[in-house]
Design a protein around this motif. Structure first.
Motif, PDB file in Angstrom:
ATOM      1  N   ALA A  31       0.925  -1.161  -0.056  1.00  0.00           N
ATOM      2  CA  ALA A  31       0.163  -0.091   0.087  1.00  0.00           C
ATOM      3  C   ALA A  31       0.896   1.286  -0.017  1.00  0.00           C
ATOM      4  CB  ALA A  31      -0.913   0.211   1.334  1.00  0.00           C
ATOM      5  N   LYS A  32       0.331   2.284  -0.457  1.00  0.00           N
ATOM      6  CA  LYS A  32       0.954   3.645  -0.584  1.00  0.00           C
ATOM      7  C   LYS A  32       0.650   4.373   0.551  1.00  0.00           C
ATOM      8  CE  LYS A  32       1.613   3.785  -5.705  1.00  0.00           C
ATOM      9  NZ  LYS A  32       1.804   2.261  -5.489  1.00  0.00           N
ATOM     10  N   VAL A  67      -8.137  -1.356  -1.729  1.00  0.00           N
ATOM     11  CA  VAL A  67      -7.568   0.075  -1.828  1.00  0.00           C
ATOM     12  C   VAL A  67      -6.211   0.147  -1.406  1.00  0.00           C
ATOM     13  CG1 VAL A  67      -7.701   2.412  -0.799  1.00  0.00           C
ATOM     14  CG2 VAL A  67      -9.972   1.046  -1.395  1.00  0.00           C
ATOM     15  N   GLY A  68      -5.180   0.595  -2.148  1.00  0.00           N
ATOM     16  CA  GLY A  68      -3.871   0.503  -1.825  1.00  0.00           C
ATOM     17  C   GLY A  68      -3.345   1.714  -1.083  1.00  0.00           C
ATOM     18  N   LYS A  69      -3.894   1.937  -0.195  1.00  0.00           N
ATOM     19  CA  LYS A  69      -3.496   2.962   0.735  1.00  0.00           C
ATOM     20  C   LYS A  69      -3.213   2.423   2.130  1.00  0.00           C
ATOM     21  CE  LYS A  69      -6.566   6.388  -1.267  1.00  0.00           C
ATOM     22  NZ  LYS A  69      -5.595   7.169  -2.050  1.00  0.00           N
ATOM     23  N   GLN A  70      -2.295   3.197   2.944  1.00  0.00           N
ATOM     24  CA  GLN A  70      -1.822   2.629   4.282  1.00  0.00           C
ATOM     25  C   GLN A  70      -2.968   3.130   5.166  1.00  0.00           C
ATOM     26  OE1 GLN A  70       2.231   3.657   5.466  1.00  0.00           O
ATOM     27  NE2 GLN A  70       3.190   2.826   3.415  1.00  0.00           N
ATOM     28  N   LEU A  71      -3.997   2.631   5.289  1.00  0.00           N
ATOM     29  CA  LEU A  71      -5.108   2.772   6.372  1.00  0.00           C
ATOM     30  C   LEU A  71      -5.647   1.488   6.818  1.00  0.00           C
ATOM     31  CD1 LEU A  71      -7.458   4.494   7.377  1.00  0.00           C
ATOM     32  CD2 LEU A  71      -8.581   4.398   5.255  1.00  0.00           C
ATOM     33  N   MET A 151      -1.226  -4.094  10.085  1.00  0.00           N
ATOM     34  CA  MET A 151      -0.243  -3.534   9.290  1.00  0.00           C
ATOM     35  C   MET A 151       0.558  -4.428   8.333  1.00  0.00           C
ATOM     36  SD  MET A 151       1.470  -1.200  12.264  1.00  0.00           S
ATOM     37  CE  MET A 151       2.971  -0.555  11.312  1.00  0.00           C
ATOM     38  N   ASP A 152       0.671  -5.686   8.553  1.00  0.00           N
ATOM     39  CA  ASP A 152       1.261  -6.709   7.569  1.00  0.00           C
ATOM     40  C   ASP A 152       0.559  -6.534   6.307  1.00  0.00           C
ATOM     41  OD1 ASP A 152       3.203  -7.796   9.201  1.00  0.00           O
ATOM     42  OD2 ASP A 152       2.023  -9.810   9.522  1.00  0.00           O
ATOM     43  N   HIS A 153      -1.044  -6.470   6.510  1.00  0.00           N
ATOM     44  CA  HIS A 153      -1.608  -6.303   5.036  1.00  0.00           C
ATOM     45  C   HIS A 153      -1.140  -5.248   3.975  1.00  0.00           C
ATOM     46  CE1 HIS A 153      -4.797  -9.309   5.310  1.00  0.00           C
ATOM     47  NE2 HIS A 153      -5.124  -8.907   6.673  1.00  0.00           N
TER      48      HIS A 153
END
Length: 189
Positions: A31-32, A67-71, A151-153
């Protein structure tokens, strides 16, 4: 100040987002970072919480809903209305304890599979909240486990990648109709 991302803790017949399952390529992508915390991000967090509650989960990461976001969103006590969920943007573990705890984990992306995973018992995580404010949380026990799992995801790692008992892992995956080829083992934390 109360969260702008309040949602009712209840199951929806039609949750707003689809949870992807083991074997879907989207779960293996990194994720970005979230560069701008705005209403769009808050709405995504709201929809993720609604989807998580609808699936009886206690954590959900954006990559699980493609969704490729760090959430990530976390609520270790979904039955308690007074317990506020935690929304973590761009989470980063600053410190973790040397002592490891073995505990059972499951995942909304791997329904029906519950296996033991060894993780640090305590972590300190820096992140931004849904307002974009920097926060730090020290988490232990279940909260520490859920945050590390979610967070691993964000780096394309699934909890089954950390399971040490490969025989039991293969049995459980097969029983639930998942391919053991979808597992990508990683070294223990």
């Amino acid at each position: 100040m109360s969260s702008e991302v309040l949602v009712e803790k209840r199951k929806l017949k039609n949750p707003p987002l689809n949870i992807h399952t083991l074997g879907d390529r989207v779960l293996r992508q990194s994720a970005k970072r979230v560069s701008k915390v705005d209403d769009e991000i808050r709405e995504l967090a709201r929809q993720m919480l609604q989807t998580m509650y609808s699936a009886d989960g206690i954590g959900l990461a954006a990559p699980q809903v493609a969704v490729g976001k760090q959430l990530i969103v976390v609520d270790t006590d979904p039955e308690e209305p007074a317990n506020q969920p935690i929304i973590l943007l761009n989470p980063k573990i600053r410190r973790h304890s040397d002592d490891l705890a073995l505990g059972q984990e499951g995942c909304l992306s791997i329904p029906g599979v519950y296996l033991d995973v060894r993780r640090p018992a305590q972590i300190e995580v820096a992140y931004k909240d849904e307002q974009g404010r920097p926060q730090v949380i020290v988490a232990t026990d279940l909260l520490a486990r859920v945050i590390q799992h979610e967070m691993d995801h964000l780096t394309g790692v699934m909890f089954v990648d950390r399971v040490e008992n490969s025989l039991l892992l293969n049995q459980e995956l097969t029983k639930q109709g998942f391919s053991k080829q979808a597992v990508k083992p990683v070294e223990a934390a």
